[in-house]
Design a protein around this motif. Structure first.
Motif, PDB file in Angstrom:
ATOM      1  N   ALA A  10       0.838  -1.197   0.000  1.00  0.00           N
ATOM      2  CA  ALA A  10       0.000   0.000   0.000  1.00  0.00           C
ATOM      3  C   ALA A  10       0.872   1.245   0.000  1.00  0.00           C
ATOM      4  O   ALA A  10       1.964   1.258   0.583  1.00  0.00           O
ATOM      5  N   VAL A  11       0.364   2.283  -0.644  1.00  0.00           N
ATOM      6  CA  VAL A  11       1.006   3.593  -0.624  1.00  0.00           C
ATOM      7  C   VAL A  11       0.034   4.548   0.057  1.00  0.00           C
ATOM      8  O   VAL A  11      -1.132   4.632  -0.322  1.00  0.00           O
ATOM      9  N   VAL A  12       0.520   5.243   1.077  1.00  0.00           N
ATOM     10  CA  VAL A  12      -0.269   6.256   1.770  1.00  0.00           C
ATOM     11  C   VAL A  12       0.348   7.609   1.433  1.00  0.00           C
ATOM     12  O   VAL A  12       1.552   7.808   1.604  1.00  0.00           O
ATOM     13  N   VAL A  13      -0.476   8.527   0.939  1.00  0.00           N
ATOM     14  CA  VAL A  13       0.001   9.846   0.532  1.00  0.00           C
ATOM     15  C   VAL A  13      -0.462  10.867   1.553  1.00  0.00           C
ATOM     16  O   VAL A  13      -1.664  11.024   1.786  1.00  0.00           O
ATOM     17  N   GLY A  14       0.488  11.556   2.179  1.00  0.00           N
ATOM     18  CA  GLY A  14       0.162  12.586   3.150  1.00  0.00           C
ATOM     19  C   GLY A  14       1.183  12.603   4.269  1.00  0.00           C
ATOM     20  O   GLY A  14       1.908  11.629   4.486  1.00  0.00           O
ATOM     21  N   ALA A  15       1.218  13.715   5.012  1.00  0.00           N
ATOM     22  CA  ALA A  15       2.202  13.863   6.078  1.00  0.00           C
ATOM     23  C   ALA A  15       1.569  14.219   7.413  1.00  0.00           C
ATOM     24  O   ALA A  15       2.262  14.478   8.377  1.00  0.00           O
ATOM     25  N   GLY A  16       0.251  14.208   7.467  1.00  0.00           N
ATOM     26  CA  GLY A  16      -0.439  14.530   8.708  1.00  0.00           C
ATOM     27  C   GLY A  16      -0.698  13.299   9.544  1.00  0.00           C
ATOM     28  O   GLY A  16      -0.328  12.175   9.189  1.00  0.00           O
ATOM     29  N   TYR A  17      -1.370  13.516  10.678  1.00  0.00           N
ATOM     30  CA  TYR A  17      -1.567  12.403  11.608  1.00  0.00           C
ATOM     31  C   TYR A  17      -2.462  11.312  11.049  1.00  0.00           C
ATOM     32  O   TYR A  17      -2.309  10.145  11.397  1.00  0.00           O
ATOM     33  N   LEU A  35       5.010   5.516   2.656  1.00  0.00           N
ATOM     34  CA  LEU A  35       4.424   6.803   3.008  1.00  0.00           C
ATOM     35  C   LEU A  35       5.070   7.869   2.137  1.00  0.00           C
ATOM     36  O   LEU A  35       6.295   8.023   2.128  1.00  0.00           O
ATOM     37  N   VAL A  36       4.244   8.584   1.376  1.00  0.00           N
ATOM     38  CA  VAL A  36       4.733   9.626   0.470  1.00  0.00           C
ATOM     39  C   VAL A  36       4.468  10.983   1.110  1.00  0.00           C
ATOM     40  O   VAL A  36       3.320  11.344   1.373  1.00  0.00           O
ATOM     41  N   VAL A  37       5.552  11.731   1.390  1.00  0.00           N
ATOM     42  CA  VAL A  37       5.418  13.074   1.953  1.00  0.00           C
ATOM     43  C   VAL A  37       6.032  14.087   0.995  1.00  0.00           C
ATOM     44  O   VAL A  37       7.045  13.817   0.363  1.00  0.00           O
ATOM     45  N   MET A  93      12.861  11.173  -9.241  1.00  0.00           N
ATOM     46  CA  MET A  93      12.478  10.216  -8.201  1.00  0.00           C
ATOM     47  C   MET A  93      11.799   9.017  -8.850  1.00  0.00           C
ATOM     48  O   MET A  93      10.921   9.171  -9.703  1.00  0.00           O
ATOM     49  N   ALA A  94      12.217   7.838  -8.449  1.00  0.00           N
ATOM     50  CA  ALA A  94      11.652   6.611  -9.020  1.00  0.00           C
ATOM     51  C   ALA A  94      10.189   6.458  -8.614  1.00  0.00           C
ATOM     52  O   ALA A  94       9.832   6.748  -7.465  1.00  0.00           O
ATOM     53  N   PRO A  95       9.351   6.006  -9.527  1.00  0.00           N
ATOM     54  CA  PRO A  95       7.959   5.743  -9.164  1.00  0.00           C
ATOM     55  C   PRO A  95       7.878   4.558  -8.203  1.00  0.00           C
ATOM     56  O   PRO A  95       8.824   3.788  -8.056  1.00  0.00           O
ATOM     57  N   ILE A  96       6.744   4.434  -7.542  1.00  0.00           N
ATOM     58  CA  ILE A  96       6.515   3.335  -6.607  1.00  0.00           C
ATOM     59  C   ILE A  96       5.579   2.351  -7.301  1.00  0.00           C
ATOM     60  O   ILE A  96       4.381   2.615  -7.431  1.00  0.00           O
ATOM     61  N   PRO A  97       6.094   1.222  -7.765  1.00  0.00           N
ATOM     62  CA  PRO A  97       5.264   0.267  -8.510  1.00  0.00           C
ATOM     63  C   PRO A  97       4.624  -0.785  -7.603  1.00  0.00           C
ATOM     64  O   PRO A  97       5.039  -0.986  -6.460  1.00  0.00           O
ATOM     65  N   GLY A  98       3.608  -1.455  -8.135  1.00  0.00           N
ATOM     66  CA  GLY A  98       3.071  -2.662  -7.511  1.00  0.00           C
ATOM     67  C   GLY A  98       2.148  -2.470  -6.332  1.00  0.00           C
ATOM     68  O   GLY A  98       1.934  -3.407  -5.559  1.00  0.00           O
ATOM     69  N   ALA A  99       1.564  -1.311  -6.175  1.00  0.00           N
ATOM     70  CA  ALA A  99       0.667  -1.074  -5.043  1.00  0.00           C
ATOM     71  C   ALA A  99      -0.730  -1.603  -5.355  1.00  0.00           C
ATOM     72  O   ALA A  99      -1.282  -1.320  -6.410  1.00  0.00           O
ATOM     73  N   GLU A 100      -1.264  -2.371  -4.420  1.00  0.00           N
ATOM     74  CA  GLU A 100      -2.653  -2.807  -4.556  1.00  0.00           C
ATOM     75  C   GLU A 100      -3.602  -1.681  -4.156  1.00  0.00           C
ATOM     76  O   GLU A 100      -4.704  -1.577  -4.679  1.00  0.00           O
ATOM     77  N   VAL A 101      -3.148  -0.853  -3.207  1.00  0.00           N
ATOM     78  CA  VAL A 101      -3.984   0.213  -2.660  1.00  0.00           C
ATOM     79  C   VAL A 101      -3.173   1.495  -2.579  1.00  0.00           C
ATOM     80  O   VAL A 101      -2.010   1.468  -2.177  1.00  0.00           O
ATOM     81  N   VAL A 102      -3.814   2.618  -2.951  1.00  0.00           N
ATOM     82  CA  VAL A 102      -3.239   3.939  -2.734  1.00  0.00           C
ATOM     83  C   VAL A 102      -4.262   4.731  -1.927  1.00  0.00           C
ATOM     84  O   VAL A 102      -5.400   4.909  -2.370  1.00  0.00           O
ATOM     85  N   LEU A 103      -3.855   5.162  -0.740  1.00  0.00           N
ATOM     86  CA  LEU A 103      -4.742   5.934   0.127  1.00  0.00           C
ATOM     87  C   LEU A 103      -4.272   7.383   0.149  1.00  0.00           C
ATOM     88  O   LEU A 103      -3.108   7.658   0.435  1.00  0.00           O
ATOM     89  N   MET A 104      -5.182   8.284  -0.153  1.00  0.00           N
ATOM     90  CA  MET A 104      -4.857   9.700  -0.195  1.00  0.00           C
ATOM     91  C   MET A 104      -5.314  10.361   1.104  1.00  0.00           C
ATOM     92  O   MET A 104      -6.496  10.342   1.426  1.00  0.00           O
ATOM     93  N   ALA A 105      -4.372  10.922   1.850  1.00  0.00           N
ATOM     94  CA  ALA A 105      -4.674  11.628   3.097  1.00  0.00           C
ATOM     95  C   ALA A 105      -3.847  12.905   3.175  1.00  0.00           C
ATOM     96  O   ALA A 105      -3.127  13.140   4.141  1.00  0.00           O
ATOM     97  N   PRO A 106      -3.912  13.744   2.121  1.00  0.00           N
ATOM     98  CA  PRO A 106      -3.012  14.888   2.051  1.00  0.00           C
ATOM     99  C   PRO A 106      -3.433  16.111   2.850  1.00  0.00           C
ATOM    100  O   PRO A 106      -2.688  17.062   2.925  1.00  0.00           O
TER     101      PRO A 106
END
Length: 136
Positions: A10-17, A35-37, A93-106
């Motif tokens: 999984a990839v989670v996008v955001g830097a908050g709590y 975690l993508v910040v 920056m290299a992309p992040i491959p192979g994620a089943e889930v991407v959660l956006m919490a920006p």
């Protein structure tokens, strides 16, 4: 959010709590978590000692933190596998491959401009869209 099955990656996008909590829960369940910040670290507006310790602990626990990404430029989904590749804004920056889930919490900026809050006596922080509050 609702997931019918536990993803392997999984990839989670955001830097908050919220993003940090989601990444921690997924990682704790054994998911390969990224975690993508946009900037240097998560919770960067919190106490610096706290955010530094959190950053070190997330890495120790196995969360891959992608820093100074500028955010996500696009997400591609493979038609055959259904897996997603997350592309980052920062050049090189290299992309992040192979994620089943991407959660956006920006997070987001408050949309207060058209509410006429001043007519109700509500003050905004000068030059911003945040409501001014007292110490309580």
């Amino acid at each position: 959010f609702e997931l019918e099955t536990l993803p392997s990656k999984a990839v989670v996008v955001g830097a908050g709590y919220i993003a940090v909590e989601l990444a921690g829960v997924l990682n704790g369940l054994g998911v390969d978590t990224h975690l993508v910040v946009r900037k240097r670290k998560a919770l960067r507006n919190f106490d610096e000692d706290l955010s530094d310790q959190l950053d070190a602990e997330m890495q120790r626990q196995g969360i891959t933190v992608h820093r100074n990404t500028g955010g996500v430029s696009k997400i591609e989904r493979d038609i055959v596998s259904g897996l997603k590749t997350v592309h980052l804004v920062t050049q090189g920056m290299a992309p992040i491959p192979g994620a089943e889930v991407v959660l956006m919490a920006p997070g987001r900026m408050p949309n207060t401009e058209t509410l006429n809050l001043d007519k109700a006596g509500v003050k905004l922080i000068p030059g911003q869209t945040y409501i001014e509050v007292d110490e309580f």
